[in-house]
Scaffold this active site. Structure first.
Site, PDB file in Angstrom:
ATOM      1  N   TRP A 108      29.236  43.872  41.284  1.00 52.23           N
ATOM      2  CA  TRP A 108      28.509  44.286  40.088  1.00 52.23           C
ATOM      3  C   TRP A 108      29.376  45.130  39.141  1.00 52.23           C
ATOM      4  O   TRP A 108      29.048  46.263  38.798  1.00 52.23           O
ATOM      5  CB  TRP A 108      27.256  45.077  40.481  1.00 52.23           C
ATOM      6  CG  TRP A 108      26.256  44.334  41.304  1.00 52.23           C
ATOM      7  CD1 TRP A 108      26.404  43.105  41.905  1.00 52.23           C
ATOM      8  CD2 TRP A 108      24.936  44.759  41.651  1.00 52.23           C
ATOM      9  NE1 TRP A 108      25.263  42.756  42.590  1.00 52.23           N
ATOM     10  CE2 TRP A 108      24.347  43.747  42.455  1.00 52.23           C
ATOM     11  CE3 TRP A 108      24.195  45.904  41.378  1.00 52.23           C
ATOM     12  CZ2 TRP A 108      23.050  43.851  42.964  1.00 52.23           C
ATOM     13  CZ3 TRP A 108      22.906  46.023  41.886  1.00 52.23           C
ATOM     14  CH2 TRP A 108      22.336  44.999  42.667  1.00 52.23           C
ATOM     15  N   ALA A 142      39.928  35.318  37.113  1.00 47.73           N
ATOM     16  CA  ALA A 142      38.980  34.537  37.912  1.00 47.73           C
ATOM     17  C   ALA A 142      38.119  33.685  36.992  1.00 47.73           C
ATOM     18  O   ALA A 142      37.907  34.017  35.822  1.00 47.73           O
ATOM     19  CB  ALA A 142      38.085  35.447  38.750  1.00 47.73           C
ATOM     20  N   TYR A 143      37.633  32.593  37.537  1.00 47.12           N
ATOM     21  CA  TYR A 143      36.585  31.794  36.896  1.00 47.12           C
ATOM     22  C   TYR A 143      35.270  32.424  37.337  1.00 47.12           C
ATOM     23  O   TYR A 143      34.897  32.341  38.507  1.00 47.12           O
ATOM     24  CB  TYR A 143      36.687  30.344  37.360  1.00 47.12           C
ATOM     25  CG  TYR A 143      35.723  29.389  36.689  1.00 47.12           C
ATOM     26  CD1 TYR A 143      36.178  28.438  35.776  1.00 47.12           C
ATOM     27  CD2 TYR A 143      34.362  29.407  36.981  1.00 47.12           C
ATOM     28  CE1 TYR A 143      35.310  27.542  35.179  1.00 47.12           C
ATOM     29  CE2 TYR A 143      33.485  28.521  36.381  1.00 47.12           C
ATOM     30  CZ  TYR A 143      33.961  27.591  35.485  1.00 47.12           C
ATOM     31  OH  TYR A 143      33.096  26.708  34.875  1.00 47.12           O
ATOM     32  N   TYR A 170      30.880  28.680  43.081  1.00 45.03           N
ATOM     33  CA  TYR A 170      31.696  29.845  42.738  1.00 45.03           C
ATOM     34  C   TYR A 170      32.063  30.625  43.994  1.00 45.03           C
ATOM     35  O   TYR A 170      33.240  30.956  44.213  1.00 45.03           O
ATOM     36  CB  TYR A 170      30.931  30.749  41.766  1.00 45.03           C
ATOM     37  CG  TYR A 170      31.536  32.134  41.635  1.00 45.03           C
ATOM     38  CD1 TYR A 170      32.705  32.341  40.911  1.00 45.03           C
ATOM     39  CD2 TYR A 170      30.933  33.233  42.245  1.00 45.03           C
ATOM     40  CE1 TYR A 170      33.267  33.604  40.804  1.00 45.03           C
ATOM     41  CE2 TYR A 170      31.486  34.501  42.145  1.00 45.03           C
ATOM     42  CZ  TYR A 170      32.653  34.679  41.424  1.00 45.03           C
ATOM     43  OH  TYR A 170      33.208  35.936  41.322  1.00 45.03           O
TER      44      TYR A 170
END
Length: 269
Positions: free
Chosen positions: A139, A52-53, A117
């Site tokens: 998280w 993922a970015y 995002y």
């Protein structure tokens, strides 16, 4: 299982590689989801996309790059899965929601991302669709740079940080998440939210737990609000305040992760 792990250099990717030592594990340097090269996709019966970015703030300025990895990449994988018949597991994010939901957020809540995002991750979820596994954690803490390691470093260096206290969620230890993802493959495809169990807390409360486990007084952590913390950071992306995900669906198929406090203590040890 003949498995392929994408994003093997990240925190979750490393945990998945440890859980599946026989899998083919490719880092971003070896396989760029934004510019996929040919692979023998028929060699795998399971592909786990942990790539993922994740540069949330930079994505506000570099939206095309975030979209290429988080939206177009998963769409490509979904097409390849249909063509070659492998099971696709795609890792999502709570940033697909705006954090205004009252109480734990269910999988069925409508997408309402606050940031570029979040929008790119929501598009990736839509592209993958219900015929595959979408796993949504929050998280994540694992092998690599993360919040817990930062707080441990500050504690050891005698620094007393100011941490946001109005963003609420649950930490998810990468090793627990990897085990949970593998367990979910015994369930029907669909979207599952998966975090460590335990009471939801703020980032400031997580910092206090880390300080306590690092022989520092929890009172050395000072609370602030998200608005105050980002007041001098106009380039920062907006964050959801409520990151507490409803875990009922995963629990109903027998997948429950340990209490985050126990796992965090084990991690810091």
């Amino acid at each position: 299982m003949p498995a392929l792990i994408l994003g093997a250099g990240g925190q979750l990717g490393r945990a998945l590689s440890a859980a599946l030592p026989a899998a083919t594990a490719l880092t971003r340097a070896e396989f760029d989801l934004a510019d996929p090269r040919d692979l023998d996709w028929s060699a795998y019966d399971t592909v786990v996309n942990a790539a993922a970015y994740t540069a949330v703030d930079r994505a506000e300025r570099d939206r095309a790059a975030a979209w290429a990895v988080n939206a177009v990449g998963p769409a490509t994988l979904a097409r390849l899965a249909e063509r070659h018949g492998f099971r696709l597991v795609h890792v999502s994010s709570e940033y697909v929601f705006d954090g205004t939901h009252d109480g734990p957020i269910p999988e069925s809540a409508p997408f309402s991302p606050l940031s570029a995002y979040g929008a790119s991750k929501a598009a990736g979820d839509v592209a993958v669709g219900p015929g595959h596994w979408i796993v949504r954690p929050t998280w994540v803490i694992g092998d690599g740079a993360n919040f817990a390691r930062t707080m441990r470093s500050l504690a050891e260096r005698g620094i007393s940080p100011t941490v946001v206290a109005d963003q609420i969620g649950r930490p998810t230890l990468a090793s627990d998440l990897a085990a949970g993802i593998l367990a979910l493959l015994d369930a029907e495809p669909g979207t599952y939210q998966l975090t460590n169990s335990g009471d939801p807390v703020s980032w400031a409360e997580v910092a206090r737990v880390v300080f306590s486990l690092s022989s520092r007084a929890p009172e050395d952590v000072t609370d602030t609000t998200t608005a105050e913390y980002f007041a001098d950071k106009p380039e920062a992306a907006p964050r959801p305040l409520n990151s507490v995900l409803d875990l009922t669906k995963a629990e109903k198929v027998g997948v429950t992760l340990p209490d985050w406090r126990d796992s965090l203590e084990r991690y810091l040890a």
